[in-house]
Design a protein around this motif. Sequence first.
Motif: not given
Length: 135
Positions: A116-129
């Motif tokens: 879940h943490r890594n998925r959230a980090k990847a979304y943040m890198a894509r600016r999909e907050y």
Amino acid sequence: LCSVPWLMLWLLLLAPWTFAQVAVPSPNPEMVAKANSLRSHLDAAHAKLSVAQYDAAIEEADKAMQGSERAPEILQVRAEAFNLQSIAHYAAGRYLKAIDAAYLGTLEKYDYAPLHRNRAKAYMARREYDKAIHS
């Protein structure tokens, strides 16, 4: 009527049937052995990930996901393998593939928090907050 005697009566007479011990199944030795053999691929993937060989780490993680057994020991190894794939894709800048790997890992073992943490980090890198908050 006083409630304390009723509570004591319940504890003495009914509680043993209410809180019957549930037998916890012992791990299957065959599945434990298979999980340990698959972990060697995870160790190799960790080693390759630490020297920035991302695609080689992904291939090793793929080897750790062999088979279709649903034993808890195997599910844990598969979730860790998906986690390693997610980390490798993220480090290589392939954020959408990192999201996909983390999502597939949560299908194997939903309560494995690093996915879940890594998925959230990847979304943040894509600016999909918003998606990062909900994952």
